[in-house]
Design a protein around this motif. Structure first.
Motif, PDB file in Angstrom:
ATOM      1  N   TYR A  47     -19.698  11.225   9.761  1.00 10.26           N
ATOM      2  CA  TYR A  47     -20.182  11.699   8.503  1.00 10.26           C
ATOM      3  C   TYR A  47     -19.086  10.888   7.527  1.00 10.26           C
ATOM      4  O   TYR A  47     -19.579  10.592   6.382  1.00 10.26           O
ATOM      5  CB  TYR A  47     -19.546  13.192   8.556  1.00 10.26           C
ATOM      6  N   ILE A  48     -17.768  10.513   7.865  1.00  7.22           N
ATOM      7  CA  ILE A  48     -17.129   9.745   7.069  1.00  7.22           C
ATOM      8  C   ILE A  48     -17.567   8.388   6.676  1.00  7.22           C
ATOM      9  O   ILE A  48     -17.482   7.926   5.601  1.00  7.22           O
ATOM     10  CB  ILE A  48     -15.709   9.570   7.547  1.00  7.22           C
ATOM     11  N   LEU A  49     -18.319   7.859   7.596  1.00 13.55           N
ATOM     12  CA  LEU A  49     -19.041   6.507   7.550  1.00 13.55           C
ATOM     13  C   LEU A  49     -20.135   6.705   6.543  1.00 13.55           C
ATOM     14  O   LEU A  49     -20.167   5.897   5.867  1.00 13.55           O
ATOM     15  CB  LEU A  49     -19.444   5.932   8.954  1.00 13.55           C
ATOM     16  N   PHE A  50     -20.703   7.758   6.738  1.00 17.79           N
ATOM     17  CA  PHE A  50     -21.795   7.942   5.686  1.00 17.79           C
ATOM     18  C   PHE A  50     -21.401   8.052   4.244  1.00 17.79           C
ATOM     19  O   PHE A  50     -21.963   7.533   3.198  1.00 17.79           O
ATOM     20  CB  PHE A  50     -22.667   9.326   6.186  1.00 17.79           C
ATOM     21  N   LEU A  51     -20.275   8.800   4.119  1.00 18.39           N
ATOM     22  CA  LEU A  51     -19.687   8.875   2.783  1.00 18.39           C
ATOM     23  C   LEU A  51     -19.149   7.548   2.379  1.00 18.39           C
ATOM     24  O   LEU A  51     -19.212   7.163   1.063  1.00 18.39           O
ATOM     25  CB  LEU A  51     -18.463   9.953   2.894  1.00 18.39           C
ATOM     26  N   ILE A 114     -13.229  11.623   0.996  1.00 17.13           N
ATOM     27  CA  ILE A 114     -12.820  10.756   2.261  1.00 17.13           C
ATOM     28  C   ILE A 114     -11.297  10.870   2.383  1.00 17.13           C
ATOM     29  O   ILE A 114     -10.627  11.620   3.225  1.00 17.13           O
ATOM     30  CB  ILE A 114     -13.182   9.318   2.383  1.00 17.13           C
ATOM     31  N   ASN A 115     -10.452  10.400   1.369  1.00 19.22           N
ATOM     32  CA  ASN A 115      -9.179  10.547   1.222  1.00 19.22           C
ATOM     33  C   ASN A 115      -8.933   9.962  -0.119  1.00 19.22           C
ATOM     34  O   ASN A 115      -9.338   9.123  -0.806  1.00 19.22           O
ATOM     35  CB  ASN A 115      -8.334  10.163   2.145  1.00 19.22           C
ATOM     36  N   PRO A 116      -7.778  10.294  -0.951  1.00 20.05           N
ATOM     37  CA  PRO A 116      -7.223   9.865  -2.116  1.00 20.05           C
ATOM     38  C   PRO A 116      -7.001   8.308  -2.278  1.00 20.05           C
ATOM     39  O   PRO A 116      -7.418   7.529  -3.316  1.00 20.05           O
ATOM     40  CB  PRO A 116      -6.008  10.839  -2.545  1.00 20.05           C
ATOM     41  N   THR A 163      -7.891   5.617   7.922  1.00 17.18           N
ATOM     42  CA  THR A 163      -6.553   5.825   8.541  1.00 17.18           C
ATOM     43  C   THR A 163      -5.790   6.700   7.414  1.00 17.18           C
ATOM     44  O   THR A 163      -4.741   7.136   7.741  1.00 17.18           O
ATOM     45  CB  THR A 163      -5.831   4.705   8.845  1.00 17.18           C
ATOM     46  N   ASN A 164      -6.274   6.487   6.147  1.00 20.23           N
ATOM     47  CA  ASN A 164      -5.646   6.872   5.069  1.00 20.23           C
ATOM     48  C   ASN A 164      -4.036   6.444   4.762  1.00 20.23           C
ATOM     49  O   ASN A 164      -3.041   7.050   4.578  1.00 20.23           O
ATOM     50  CB  ASN A 164      -5.558   8.742   5.076  1.00 20.23           C
TER      51      ASN A 164
END
Length: 297
Positions: A47-51, A114-116, A163-164
């Motif tokens: 899902y993160i990869l898609f985003l 995903i992350n800031p 990894t943020n």
């Protein structure tokens, strides 16, 4: 009595969108981000990869649209760009700006989800590409140096998305793609020299197709290959490359250097085009080898 066949509206819209966002370039950039994500992820979250793919394409696409809005009059002067949607009259500046704005908002929102940090680097990339690199292209050869910063972010961005965190690992990925861009874009600037001249673009380091430019191409090619091999030394944290993969990368590097030296010796458009193709193959295979190495060791 013959009739003129006009393409369906849907076909025209799709073609305009893929042209204005430079789909092939944008996909290659997203590929770099995916490679960076796979290198950084402990476990793969599809899902993160898609985003990342959606957000990455939107951000790169938006940068390309803004670029074409700013350079629309210059694009009309050059053979390779005169058929782009705006100079060809297939899309208005207002429509292009709406597309760019929507892509920017969607891209930033998706990357932020995903992350800031990922959104921050995405924003820095689009700002540097549009506000610094694009206007500098008609003023100074240093534009390639400035453009190498946003151009190097995607590979690193994938790791940050996974990894943020920004540390030695994404910094190394950034450095590899940063140095790689010089031989790549100078090769393009060499064989498209006359076309770029029509638009008033300064892409070669000393403005000329001569040995001075070719020497710099060779030097930056060497830096690219050396940076690519740093992870073999075990000094880049979790980003590690086995000696076997290091040898393969080294051999690819020798191949890339061969074409750089060939440009130095021959100083022809043909040699420059071959170097450009070799550079694309190099960075693509490097990213594939890095990822395979991580998952098979």
């Amino acid at each position: 009595m013959s009739t003129i066949q006009t393409p369906p509206i849907q076909t025209s819209l799709v073609r305009n969108f893929t042209d204005i966002t430079k789909m092939r370039l944008s996909v290659s950039v997203v590929f770099s981000s995916v490679a960076g994500y796979l290198l950084g992820a402990e476990t793969i979250d599809f899902y993160i990869l898609f985003l990342l793919c959606v957000g990455g394409y939107c951000m790169v696409g938006a940068s390309n649209v803004y670029n074409q809005i700013i350079e629309r009059d210059l694009d009309a002067l050059m053979d390779r760009t005169k058929d782009r949607p705006i100079p060809a009259g297939r899309m208005s500046v207002r429509s292009a700006f709406v597309v760019a704005s929507i892509l920017t908002v969607i891209g930033l929102a998706v990357l932020y989800s995903i992350n800031p940090q990922t959104a921050m680097f995405g924003a820095i990339s689009i700002f540097m590409y549009v506000s610094l690199y694009t206007p500098l292209k008609t003023r100074t050869p240093l534009s390639v140096f400035v453009g190498a910063f946003p151009g190097a972010i995607p590979f690193m961005l994938g790791w940050v998305a996974a990894t943020n965190d920004f540390g030695i690992e994404p910094g190394t990925l950034f450095m590899i793609q940063f140095f790689w861009q010089f031989p790549h874009f100078w090769a393009i600037g060499w064989f498209l020299f006359e076309d770029y001249k029509k638009g008033g673009f300064f892409m070669l380091p000393n403005g000329k197709r001569n040995k001075g430019t070719a020497i710099q191409v060779v030097l930056y090619t060497i830096w690219t290959v050396l940076c690519s091999l740093i992870p073999v030394l075990g000094v880049t944290g979790r980003l590690y490359l086995t000696p076997v993969s290091g040898v393969i990368i080294g051999l690819l590097g020798v191949g890339l250097l061969y074409y750089a030296i060939r440009l130095y010796k021959e100083q022809t458009d043909k040699a420059a085009k071959q170097l450009m193709l070799a550079s694309v193959s190099y960075i693509t295979l490097l990213q594939v080898i890095y990822v395979i190495d991580k998952f098979v060791r």
